[in-house]
Design an enzyme around this catalytic site. Structure first.
Site, PDB file in Angstrom:
ATOM      1  N   LYS A 148     -22.239  -7.498  -7.355  1.00 33.63           N
ATOM      2  CA  LYS A 148     -21.135  -8.498  -7.412  1.00 33.63           C
ATOM      3  C   LYS A 148     -20.533  -8.743  -6.633  1.00 33.63           C
ATOM      4  O   LYS A 148     -19.340  -9.285  -6.481  1.00 33.63           O
ATOM      5  CB  LYS A 148     -20.888  -8.129  -9.265  1.00 33.63           C
ATOM      6  CG  LYS A 148     -21.908  -8.792 -10.038  1.00 33.63           C
ATOM      7  CD  LYS A 148     -20.593  -8.272 -11.448  1.00 33.63           C
ATOM      8  CE  LYS A 148     -21.669  -8.253 -12.691  1.00 33.63           C
ATOM      9  NZ  LYS A 148     -22.567  -9.355 -13.080  1.00 33.63           N
ATOM     10  N   CYS A 194     -24.132 -12.810 -21.927  1.00 38.39           N
ATOM     11  CA  CYS A 194     -24.446 -11.603 -22.676  1.00 38.39           C
ATOM     12  C   CYS A 194     -23.189 -11.161 -23.422  1.00 38.39           C
ATOM     13  O   CYS A 194     -22.347 -10.234 -22.917  1.00 38.39           O
ATOM     14  CB  CYS A 194     -24.748 -10.638 -20.952  1.00 38.39           C
ATOM     15  SG  CYS A 194     -25.893 -10.253 -20.497  1.00 38.39           S
ATOM     16  N   HIS A 219     -18.798  -8.057 -22.674  1.00 40.73           N
ATOM     17  CA  HIS A 219     -19.803  -8.050 -22.338  1.00 40.73           C
ATOM     18  C   HIS A 219     -20.746  -7.309 -22.722  1.00 40.73           C
ATOM     19  O   HIS A 219     -20.265  -6.119 -22.805  1.00 40.73           O
ATOM     20  CB  HIS A 219     -19.767  -7.836 -20.813  1.00 40.73           C
ATOM     21  CG  HIS A 219     -21.854  -8.326 -20.346  1.00 40.73           C
ATOM     22  ND1 HIS A 219     -21.952  -7.349 -20.690  1.00 40.73           N
ATOM     23  CD2 HIS A 219     -21.459  -8.873 -19.429  1.00 40.73           C
ATOM     24  CE1 HIS A 219     -23.283  -7.546 -19.765  1.00 40.73           C
ATOM     25  NE2 HIS A 219     -23.291  -8.129 -18.999  1.00 40.73           N
ATOM     26  N   ASP A 246     -14.561  -1.634 -17.258  1.00 37.58           N
ATOM     27  CA  ASP A 246     -15.877  -2.740 -17.460  1.00 37.58           C
ATOM     28  C   ASP A 246     -14.782  -3.067 -16.104  1.00 37.58           C
ATOM     29  O   ASP A 246     -14.670  -4.411 -16.512  1.00 37.58           O
ATOM     30  CB  ASP A 246     -16.212  -2.937 -18.181  1.00 37.58           C
ATOM     31  CG  ASP A 246     -17.454  -4.199 -18.099  1.00 37.58           C
ATOM     32  OD1 ASP A 246     -17.185  -4.106 -16.395  1.00 37.58           O
ATOM     33  OD2 ASP A 246     -17.847  -4.756 -18.869  1.00 37.58           O
ATOM     34  N   GLN A 265     -15.727  -7.443 -12.729  1.00 37.93           N
ATOM     35  CA  GLN A 265     -16.130  -8.783 -12.185  1.00 37.93           C
ATOM     36  C   GLN A 265     -14.331  -8.830 -11.654  1.00 37.93           C
ATOM     37  O   GLN A 265     -14.237  -9.138 -10.893  1.00 37.93           O
ATOM     38  CB  GLN A 265     -15.697  -9.647 -13.160  1.00 37.93           C
ATOM     39  CG  GLN A 265     -16.702 -10.481 -14.017  1.00 37.93           C
ATOM     40  CD  GLN A 265     -18.026 -10.723 -13.712  1.00 37.93           C
ATOM     41  OE1 GLN A 265     -17.835 -11.446 -12.439  1.00 37.93           O
ATOM     42  NE2 GLN A 265     -19.066 -11.039 -13.836  1.00 37.93           N
TER      43      GLN A 265
HETATM   44  N1  PMP Z   1     -19.513  -5.927 -17.264  1.00 44.75           N
HETATM   45  C1  PMP Z   1     -19.367  -6.986 -17.325  1.00 44.75           C
HETATM   46  C2  PMP Z   1     -18.052  -7.723 -17.130  1.00 44.75           C
HETATM   47  C3  PMP Z   1     -20.382  -8.320 -16.155  1.00 44.75           C
HETATM   48  O1  PMP Z   1     -19.475  -9.115 -16.098  1.00 44.75           O
HETATM   49  C4  PMP Z   1     -21.415  -7.725 -16.331  1.00 44.75           C
HETATM   50  C5  PMP Z   1     -22.798  -8.743 -15.476  1.00 44.75           C
HETATM   51  N2  PMP Z   1     -22.776  -9.663 -16.065  1.00 44.75           N
HETATM   52  C6  PMP Z   1     -21.828  -6.426 -16.504  1.00 44.75           C
HETATM   53  C7  PMP Z   1     -21.163  -5.700 -16.999  1.00 44.75           C
HETATM   54  C8  PMP Z   1     -23.244  -5.473 -16.861  1.00 44.75           C
HETATM   55  O2  PMP Z   1     -23.293  -5.582 -14.552  1.00 44.75           O
HETATM   56  P1  PMP Z   1     -24.938  -4.688 -14.920  1.00 44.75           P
HETATM   57  O3  PMP Z   1     -26.128  -5.835 -15.525  1.00 44.75           O
HETATM   58  O4  PMP Z   1     -24.802  -5.444 -13.026  1.00 44.75           O
HETATM   59  O5  PMP Z   1     -25.198  -3.585 -15.188  1.00 44.75           O
END
Ligand code: PMP
Length: 411
Positions: free
Chosen positions: A227, A366, A124, A201, A204
Protein backbone atom coordinates in the site's frame (compact mmCIF):
# COMPACT_ATOMS: atom_id res chain seq x y z
CA UNK A 1 -4.76 23.47 -2.99
CA UNK A 2 -2.52 20.48 -3.44
CA UNK A 3 1.12 20.81 -2.41
CA UNK A 4 2.91 18.28 -4.55
CA UNK A 5 3.46 18.24 -8.25
CA UNK A 6 1.78 14.99 -9.28
CA UNK A 7 2.54 15.47 -12.98
CA UNK A 8 6.28 14.98 -12.34
CA UNK A 9 5.77 12.14 -9.89
CA UNK A 10 3.34 10.39 -12.25
CA UNK A 11 6.15 9.87 -14.75
CA UNK A 12 7.61 7.33 -12.34
CA UNK A 13 4.44 5.21 -12.65
CA UNK A 14 4.04 3.69 -16.14
CA UNK A 15 0.64 2.21 -15.25
CA UNK A 16 -0.81 5.69 -14.73
CA UNK A 17 -0.50 6.32 -18.49
CA UNK A 18 -2.82 3.41 -19.25
CA UNK A 19 -6.20 3.76 -20.87
CA UNK A 20 -9.14 1.79 -19.46
CA UNK A 21 -12.13 1.41 -21.81
CA UNK A 22 -10.56 4.11 -23.98
CA UNK A 23 -10.32 6.62 -21.10
CA UNK A 24 -7.23 7.68 -19.15
CA UNK A 25 -6.98 5.59 -15.98
CA UNK A 26 -7.91 7.34 -12.75
CA UNK A 27 -6.65 5.13 -9.97
CA UNK A 28 -8.65 5.80 -6.81
CA UNK A 29 -8.19 2.39 -5.16
CA UNK A 30 -5.05 3.24 -3.23
CA UNK A 31 -6.39 2.09 0.14
CA UNK A 32 -6.52 -1.43 -1.32
CA UNK A 33 -3.07 -1.25 -2.92
CA UNK A 34 -0.92 1.54 -4.34
CA UNK A 35 0.78 1.55 -7.72
CA UNK A 36 4.56 1.06 -8.01
CA UNK A 37 7.18 3.52 -9.26
CA UNK A 38 9.97 2.41 -11.59
CA UNK A 39 12.50 2.92 -8.78
CA UNK A 40 10.95 0.08 -6.79
CA UNK A 41 10.64 -2.32 -9.73
CA UNK A 42 14.19 -1.47 -10.84
CA UNK A 43 15.61 -2.17 -7.36
CA UNK A 44 14.04 -5.64 -7.53
CA UNK A 45 15.25 -6.25 -11.09
CA UNK A 46 18.80 -5.16 -10.17
CA UNK A 47 18.74 -7.52 -7.23
CA UNK A 48 17.61 -10.47 -9.38
CA UNK A 49 20.01 -9.67 -12.24
CA UNK A 50 23.09 -8.94 -10.12
CA UNK A 51 22.88 -10.12 -6.53
CA UNK A 52 20.43 -12.98 -6.01
CA UNK A 53 21.33 -15.77 -3.61
CA UNK A 54 19.80 -16.97 -0.37
CA UNK A 55 20.39 -14.71 2.62
CA UNK A 56 22.08 -15.26 5.99
CA UNK A 57 23.53 -18.61 4.95
CA UNK A 58 26.42 -18.60 2.56
CA UNK A 59 29.99 -17.44 2.86
CA UNK A 60 30.04 -16.71 -0.88
CA UNK A 61 29.95 -13.21 -2.29
CA UNK A 62 26.43 -13.23 -3.72
CA UNK A 63 24.94 -14.46 -0.46
CA UNK A 64 26.82 -11.75 1.43
CA UNK A 65 25.56 -9.11 -1.04
CA UNK A 66 21.98 -10.34 -0.87
CA UNK A 67 22.14 -10.38 2.94
CA UNK A 68 23.53 -6.85 3.00
CA UNK A 69 20.74 -5.59 0.71
CA UNK A 70 18.10 -7.36 2.80
CA UNK A 71 19.46 -6.03 6.09
CA UNK A 72 19.90 -2.55 4.62
CA UNK A 73 16.17 -2.64 3.81
CA UNK A 74 15.47 -3.54 7.44
CA UNK A 75 17.47 -0.51 8.61
CA UNK A 76 15.63 1.77 6.14
CA UNK A 77 12.16 0.55 7.08
CA UNK A 78 13.00 0.78 10.81
CA UNK A 79 14.23 4.39 10.38
CA UNK A 80 11.10 5.25 8.37
CA UNK A 81 8.86 4.59 11.40
CA UNK A 82 11.47 5.84 13.90
CA UNK A 83 12.02 2.42 15.44
CA UNK A 84 14.79 2.69 18.05
CA UNK A 85 16.72 -0.21 16.49
CA UNK A 86 16.46 -2.37 13.35
CA UNK A 87 16.41 -5.77 15.08
CA UNK A 88 12.90 -5.18 16.42
CA UNK A 89 11.60 -4.70 12.86
CA UNK A 90 10.43 -8.08 11.53
CA UNK A 91 9.56 -8.71 7.92
CA UNK A 92 6.26 -10.47 7.30
CA UNK A 93 4.18 -10.94 4.15
CA UNK A 94 1.74 -8.17 5.09
CA UNK A 95 -0.24 -6.57 7.93
CA UNK A 96 -2.43 -9.64 8.23
CA UNK A 97 0.52 -11.91 8.91
CA UNK A 98 2.05 -9.39 11.30
CA UNK A 99 -1.14 -9.18 13.39
CA UNK A 100 -1.53 -12.97 13.39
CA UNK A 101 2.06 -13.19 14.64
CA UNK A 102 1.26 -10.90 17.58
CA UNK A 103 -2.01 -12.64 18.44
CA UNK A 104 -0.56 -16.15 18.23
CA UNK A 105 2.89 -15.63 19.65
CA UNK A 106 2.31 -12.93 22.27
CA UNK A 107 -1.29 -14.01 22.87
CA UNK A 108 -0.52 -17.69 23.47
CA UNK A 109 1.96 -16.73 26.15
CA UNK A 110 0.10 -13.86 27.79
CA UNK A 111 -3.67 -14.41 27.50
CA UNK A 112 -5.77 -16.61 29.75
CA UNK A 113 -9.40 -17.34 30.50
CA UNK A 114 -11.36 -14.16 31.24
CA UNK A 115 -8.69 -11.73 29.98
CA UNK A 116 -10.00 -8.97 27.76
CA UNK A 117 -8.98 -7.75 24.34
CA UNK A 118 -10.28 -4.36 23.26
CA UNK A 119 -10.69 -3.65 19.55
CA UNK A 120 -13.00 -1.15 17.83
CA UNK A 121 -16.07 -1.68 15.73
CA UNK A 122 -14.25 0.04 12.85
CA UNK A 123 -11.43 -2.53 12.58
CA UNK A 124 -10.44 -4.31 9.40
CA UNK A 125 -10.99 -8.07 9.69
CA UNK A 126 -7.18 -8.43 9.84
CA UNK A 127 -7.32 -6.79 13.28
CA UNK A 128 -10.33 -8.80 14.44
CA UNK A 129 -10.06 -12.40 13.33
CA UNK A 130 -6.54 -13.04 14.69
CA UNK A 131 -7.90 -11.93 18.09
CA UNK A 132 -10.97 -14.15 17.70
CA UNK A 133 -8.73 -17.15 16.94
CA UNK A 134 -6.57 -16.63 20.02
CA UNK A 135 -9.60 -15.79 22.18
CA UNK A 136 -11.17 -19.14 21.24
CA UNK A 137 -8.02 -20.95 22.36
CA UNK A 138 -7.38 -19.03 25.56
CA UNK A 139 -10.87 -18.11 26.79
CA UNK A 140 -10.14 -14.39 26.43
CA UNK A 141 -13.06 -12.07 25.70
CA UNK A 142 -13.25 -9.43 22.95
CA UNK A 143 -14.86 -6.03 23.50
CA UNK A 144 -15.27 -3.25 20.95
CA UNK A 145 -14.97 0.53 21.23
CA UNK A 146 -17.93 2.08 19.47
CA UNK A 147 -18.15 5.12 17.22
CA UNK A 148 -19.31 8.58 18.28
CA UNK A 149 -22.16 10.14 16.27
CA UNK A 150 -19.44 11.94 14.18
CA UNK A 151 -18.01 8.50 13.33
CA UNK A 152 -14.82 8.84 15.35
CA UNK A 153 -13.73 6.20 17.86
CA UNK A 154 -15.19 6.97 21.27
CA UNK A 155 -12.24 7.33 23.66
CA UNK A 156 -14.53 7.64 26.68
CA UNK A 157 -16.19 4.38 25.74
CA UNK A 158 -12.73 2.81 25.48
CA UNK A 159 -11.91 4.10 28.95
CA UNK A 160 -15.14 2.60 30.32
CA UNK A 161 -14.21 -0.81 28.87
CA UNK A 162 -10.83 -0.92 30.61
CA UNK A 163 -10.26 -3.07 33.68
CA UNK A 164 -7.52 -5.05 35.35
CA UNK A 165 -8.50 -7.88 32.96
CA UNK A 166 -7.64 -5.82 29.85
CA UNK A 167 -4.49 -7.23 28.28
CA UNK A 168 -4.60 -5.85 24.72
CA UNK A 169 -5.91 -2.72 23.02
CA UNK A 170 -5.75 -3.23 19.23
CA UNK A 171 -6.75 -0.29 17.04
CA UNK A 172 -6.06 0.87 13.47
CA UNK A 173 -3.96 4.03 13.17
CA UNK A 174 -6.07 5.11 10.20
CA UNK A 175 -9.43 3.63 9.19
CA UNK A 176 -9.50 2.02 5.75
CA UNK A 177 -13.11 3.21 5.34
CA UNK A 178 -13.82 6.32 7.40
CA UNK A 179 -10.43 7.82 6.53
CA UNK A 180 -9.99 9.08 10.07
CA UNK A 181 -6.59 9.09 11.77
CA UNK A 182 -7.15 7.72 15.25
CA UNK A 183 -5.46 9.29 18.33
CA UNK A 184 -3.20 6.31 18.98
CA UNK A 185 -1.16 8.05 21.68
CA UNK A 186 -4.33 8.49 23.74
CA UNK A 187 -5.38 4.86 23.22
CA UNK A 188 -1.85 3.78 24.17
CA UNK A 189 -1.97 5.84 27.37
CA UNK A 190 -5.30 4.21 28.23
CA UNK A 191 -3.94 0.73 27.48
CA UNK A 192 -0.81 1.33 29.56
CA UNK A 193 -2.84 2.71 32.49
CA UNK A 194 -4.11 -0.85 33.09
CA UNK A 195 -0.91 -2.63 32.04
CA UNK A 196 -2.22 -3.72 28.60
CA UNK A 197 -0.19 -3.68 25.38
CA UNK A 198 -1.06 -1.32 22.52
CA UNK A 199 -1.25 -3.08 19.15
CA UNK A 200 -1.56 -0.78 16.14
CA UNK A 201 -2.76 -1.74 12.67
CA UNK A 202 -0.78 0.76 10.61
CA UNK A 203 -1.77 -0.56 7.16
CA UNK A 204 -3.34 2.74 6.08
CA UNK A 205 -1.17 5.10 8.12
CA UNK A 206 2.41 4.21 7.15
CA UNK A 207 1.77 4.84 3.43
CA UNK A 208 0.07 8.18 4.03
CA UNK A 209 1.47 10.05 7.04
CA UNK A 210 4.63 10.40 9.11
CA UNK A 211 4.70 7.58 11.68
CA UNK A 212 6.83 7.55 14.80
CA UNK A 213 6.18 4.34 16.71
CA UNK A 214 7.94 5.65 19.82
CA UNK A 215 5.99 8.93 19.99
CA UNK A 216 2.75 6.97 19.50
CA UNK A 217 3.48 4.78 22.51
CA UNK A 218 2.85 1.63 20.45
CA UNK A 219 4.00 -1.76 21.68
CA UNK A 220 3.31 -3.52 18.36
CA UNK A 221 2.90 -1.78 15.00
CA UNK A 222 1.97 -3.68 11.78
CA UNK A 223 1.93 -2.55 8.14
CA UNK A 224 2.03 -3.71 4.49
CA UNK A 225 4.51 -2.70 1.80
CA UNK A 226 2.09 -2.99 -1.13
CA UNK A 227 0.00 0.00 0.00
CA UNK A 228 3.11 2.25 0.17
CA UNK A 229 4.59 1.82 -3.33
CA UNK A 230 6.30 -1.44 -2.40
CA UNK A 231 5.69 -4.87 -3.92
CA UNK A 232 3.17 -7.40 -2.65
CA UNK A 233 4.60 -10.00 -0.27
CA UNK A 234 6.60 -7.67 1.99
CA UNK A 235 5.15 -6.19 5.16
CA UNK A 236 6.47 -5.58 8.64
CA UNK A 237 5.86 -5.86 12.33
CA UNK A 238 7.68 -3.53 14.69
CA UNK A 239 7.53 -4.32 18.39
CA UNK A 240 9.33 -3.26 21.54
CA UNK A 241 12.43 -5.44 21.63
CA UNK A 242 11.87 -6.70 25.17
CA UNK A 243 8.39 -7.94 24.21
CA UNK A 244 9.72 -9.73 21.13
CA UNK A 245 12.61 -11.29 23.06
CA UNK A 246 10.15 -12.80 25.54
CA UNK A 247 7.87 -14.23 22.82
CA UNK A 248 7.96 -17.79 21.42
CA UNK A 249 8.39 -18.22 17.65
CA UNK A 250 5.35 -17.94 15.38
CA UNK A 251 6.60 -20.24 12.59
CA UNK A 252 9.34 -22.85 12.92
CA UNK A 253 11.99 -23.95 10.43
CA UNK A 254 15.31 -22.87 9.01
CA UNK A 255 17.05 -19.63 9.97
CA UNK A 256 15.18 -19.11 13.25
CA UNK A 257 17.15 -21.52 15.46
CA UNK A 258 20.26 -21.72 17.58
CA UNK A 259 20.51 -25.48 18.34
CA UNK A 260 18.24 -28.18 17.02
CA UNK A 261 17.81 -31.67 18.44
CA UNK A 262 15.28 -34.27 17.39
CA UNK A 263 12.72 -33.39 20.05
CA UNK A 264 13.53 -29.81 21.01
CA UNK A 265 15.40 -26.71 19.91
CA UNK A 266 16.64 -23.36 21.09
CA UNK A 267 15.87 -20.27 19.10
CA UNK A 268 17.79 -17.41 17.55
CA UNK A 269 17.63 -13.88 18.89
CA UNK A 270 15.41 -11.29 17.18
CA UNK A 271 14.77 -10.61 14.37
CA UNK A 272 15.74 -14.06 13.04
CA UNK A 273 13.57 -15.92 15.58
CA UNK A 274 10.52 -14.58 13.73
CA UNK A 275 11.70 -15.00 10.16
CA UNK A 276 11.61 -18.76 9.59
CA UNK A 277 12.52 -20.01 6.11
CA UNK A 278 13.71 -18.12 3.04
CA UNK A 279 12.16 -14.65 3.20
CA UNK A 280 10.73 -12.60 0.33
CA UNK A 281 14.17 -11.15 -0.36
CA UNK A 282 13.44 -9.22 -3.56
CA UNK A 283 10.20 -7.86 -2.15
CA UNK A 284 11.87 -6.68 1.04
CA UNK A 285 14.54 -4.94 -1.05
CA UNK A 286 11.71 -3.40 -3.09
CA UNK A 287 10.09 -2.19 0.13
CA UNK A 288 13.39 -0.55 1.09
CA UNK A 289 13.37 1.25 -2.28
CA UNK A 290 9.74 2.30 -1.68
CA UNK A 291 10.74 3.84 1.65
CA UNK A 292 13.53 5.78 -0.11
CA UNK A 293 11.05 6.96 -2.73
CA UNK A 294 8.43 8.11 -0.18
CA UNK A 295 11.09 9.78 1.98
CA UNK A 296 12.23 11.68 -1.10
CA UNK A 297 8.74 13.16 -1.44
CA UNK A 298 8.18 13.64 2.30
CA UNK A 299 5.45 12.01 4.34
CA UNK A 300 4.02 15.25 5.68
CA UNK A 301 3.66 16.56 2.12
CA UNK A 302 1.97 13.30 1.09
CA UNK A 303 -0.51 13.53 3.97
CA UNK A 304 -1.32 17.17 3.19
CA UNK A 305 -1.79 16.33 -0.50
CA UNK A 306 -4.18 13.47 0.36
CA UNK A 307 -6.06 15.73 2.76
CA UNK A 308 -6.35 18.54 0.22
CA UNK A 309 -7.78 16.13 -2.37
CA UNK A 310 -10.21 14.71 0.21
CA UNK A 311 -11.38 18.20 1.22
CA UNK A 312 -11.86 19.12 -2.43
CA UNK A 313 -13.73 15.89 -3.19
CA UNK A 314 -15.97 16.28 -0.13
CA UNK A 315 -16.79 19.89 -1.08
CA UNK A 316 -17.69 18.82 -4.61
CA UNK A 317 -19.69 15.76 -3.51
CA UNK A 318 -21.58 17.30 -0.61
CA UNK A 319 -24.05 19.05 -2.83
CA UNK A 320 -24.75 16.00 -4.97
CA UNK A 321 -28.35 14.90 -4.61
CA UNK A 322 -28.73 11.29 -3.46
CA UNK A 323 -25.21 10.88 -2.07
CA UNK A 324 -24.40 9.73 1.45
CA UNK A 325 -20.85 10.43 2.60
CA UNK A 326 -19.39 8.61 5.59
CA UNK A 327 -16.62 9.54 8.01
CA UNK A 328 -15.94 12.62 10.13
CA UNK A 329 -14.86 16.05 8.84
CA UNK A 330 -11.73 17.67 10.16
CA UNK A 331 -7.95 17.75 10.19
CA UNK A 332 -7.86 14.12 11.30
CA UNK A 333 -9.30 12.99 7.95
CA UNK A 334 -6.99 11.45 5.32
CA UNK A 335 -7.63 10.76 1.64
CA UNK A 336 -10.39 8.14 1.80
CA UNK A 337 -13.98 8.90 0.72
CA UNK A 338 -16.61 6.24 1.40
CA UNK A 339 -20.02 6.93 -0.12
CA UNK A 340 -23.29 5.53 -1.40
CA UNK A 341 -25.65 6.78 -4.07
CA UNK A 342 -29.30 6.38 -3.11
CA UNK A 343 -30.96 3.40 -4.74
CA UNK A 344 -27.82 2.25 -6.60
CA UNK A 345 -25.80 -0.72 -5.45
CA UNK A 346 -22.16 0.25 -4.77
CA UNK A 347 -21.01 -2.47 -7.20
CA UNK A 348 -23.08 -0.82 -9.93
CA UNK A 349 -21.53 2.54 -9.01
CA UNK A 350 -18.04 1.02 -9.25
CA UNK A 351 -18.85 -0.65 -12.59
CA UNK A 352 -20.23 2.60 -14.00
CA UNK A 353 -17.08 4.45 -12.87
CA UNK A 354 -14.88 1.72 -14.37
CA UNK A 355 -16.51 2.32 -17.74
CA UNK A 356 -15.14 5.89 -17.40
CA UNK A 357 -11.66 4.59 -16.57
CA UNK A 358 -12.05 5.24 -12.83
CA UNK A 359 -10.98 2.55 -10.36
CA UNK A 360 -12.79 2.61 -7.01
CA UNK A 361 -13.64 -0.21 -4.62
CA UNK A 362 -17.11 -1.36 -3.60
CA UNK A 363 -18.10 -3.82 -0.90
CA UNK A 364 -17.73 -4.25 2.84
CA UNK A 365 -13.99 -3.44 2.66
CA UNK A 366 -13.19 -6.27 5.11
CA UNK A 367 -15.01 -4.41 7.87
CA UNK A 368 -18.41 -6.03 8.26
CA UNK A 369 -18.92 -4.86 11.89
CA UNK A 370 -18.36 -1.27 10.74
CA UNK A 371 -20.86 -1.70 7.90
CA UNK A 372 -23.37 -2.90 10.51
CA UNK A 373 -22.61 0.12 12.72
CA UNK A 374 -23.16 2.42 9.72
CA UNK A 375 -26.41 0.60 8.90
CA UNK A 376 -25.35 -0.42 5.40
CA UNK A 377 -24.39 -3.64 3.60
CA UNK A 378 -21.58 -2.03 1.65
CA UNK A 379 -20.23 1.25 0.29
CA UNK A 380 -18.23 2.54 -2.63
CA UNK A 381 -14.84 4.00 -1.71
CA UNK A 382 -12.48 6.39 -3.50
CA UNK A 383 -8.99 6.60 -2.00
CA UNK A 384 -6.21 8.97 -3.04
CA UNK A 385 -2.43 9.07 -3.12
CA UNK A 386 0.22 11.63 -3.97
CA UNK A 387 -0.03 10.93 -7.72
CA UNK A 388 -3.73 11.85 -7.88
CA UNK A 389 -4.85 15.28 -9.01
CA UNK A 390 -7.74 17.71 -8.60
CA UNK A 391 -8.55 17.17 -12.30
CA UNK A 392 -9.04 13.50 -11.59
CA UNK A 393 -11.37 14.34 -8.70
CA UNK A 394 -13.30 16.58 -11.06
CA UNK A 395 -13.69 13.77 -13.63
CA UNK A 396 -14.74 11.41 -10.86
CA UNK A 397 -17.49 13.80 -9.72
CA UNK A 398 -18.71 14.21 -13.32
CA UNK A 399 -18.75 10.42 -13.78
CA UNK A 400 -20.72 9.99 -10.55
CA UNK A 401 -23.33 12.51 -11.69
CA UNK A 402 -23.57 10.67 -15.01
CA UNK A 403 -23.98 7.31 -13.24
CA UNK A 404 -26.62 8.67 -10.87
CA UNK A 405 -28.62 10.16 -13.73
CA UNK A 406 -28.28 7.01 -15.81
CA UNK A 407 -29.59 4.76 -13.01
CA UNK A 408 -32.35 7.29 -12.23
CA UNK A 409 -33.86 6.57 -15.66
CA UNK A 410 -34.57 2.98 -14.44
CA UNK A 411 -35.98 4.03 -11.07
N1 PMP B 1 -5.75 -3.23 8.08
C1 PMP B 1 -6.22 -2.23 7.34
C2 PMP B 1 -6.69 -0.98 8.02
C3 PMP B 1 -6.24 -2.35 5.95
O1 PMP B 1 -6.72 -1.35 5.20
C4 PMP B 1 -5.76 -3.54 5.35
C5 PMP B 1 -5.79 -3.72 3.84
N2 PMP B 1 -7.01 -3.48 3.25
C6 PMP B 1 -5.28 -4.55 6.17
C7 PMP B 1 -5.28 -4.37 7.53
C8 PMP B 1 -4.76 -5.84 5.62
O2 PMP B 1 -3.65 -5.62 4.82
P1 PMP B 1 -3.01 -6.85 4.02
O3 PMP B 1 -4.10 -7.41 3.18
O4 PMP B 1 -1.92 -6.20 3.22
O5 PMP B 1 -2.52 -7.80 5.04
Amino acid sequence: MVLLNPSTLRQDFPILSRQIHGKPLIYFDNAASSQKPRQVVEAMVAYYYQHHANVHRGAHTLSVEATELYEEARRKVARFINAPNPESLLFTRNTTEALNLVAQSWGRQNLKDGDEIIVSEAEHHANLIPWQLIAERTGAVIKAVRLTPEQRLDLEHCQSLLSSRTKVVAIAHMSNILGVVNPIRRFADLAHSVGAVMVVDGAQAVPHLPVDVQALGADFYAFSGHKMCGPTGAGALWARAELLRAMPPFLGGGEMIRKVYIDHSTYADIPMRFEAGTPNIAEVIGLGAAVDYLSGIGMQAIFEHDQALARYALERLEGLEGITLYGPRGDDRGGIIPFNLQGIHPHDVATALDSEGIAVRAGHHCAQPLMRALGVQSTARASFYFYNTEDEVERFVEALVKARDFFATFA
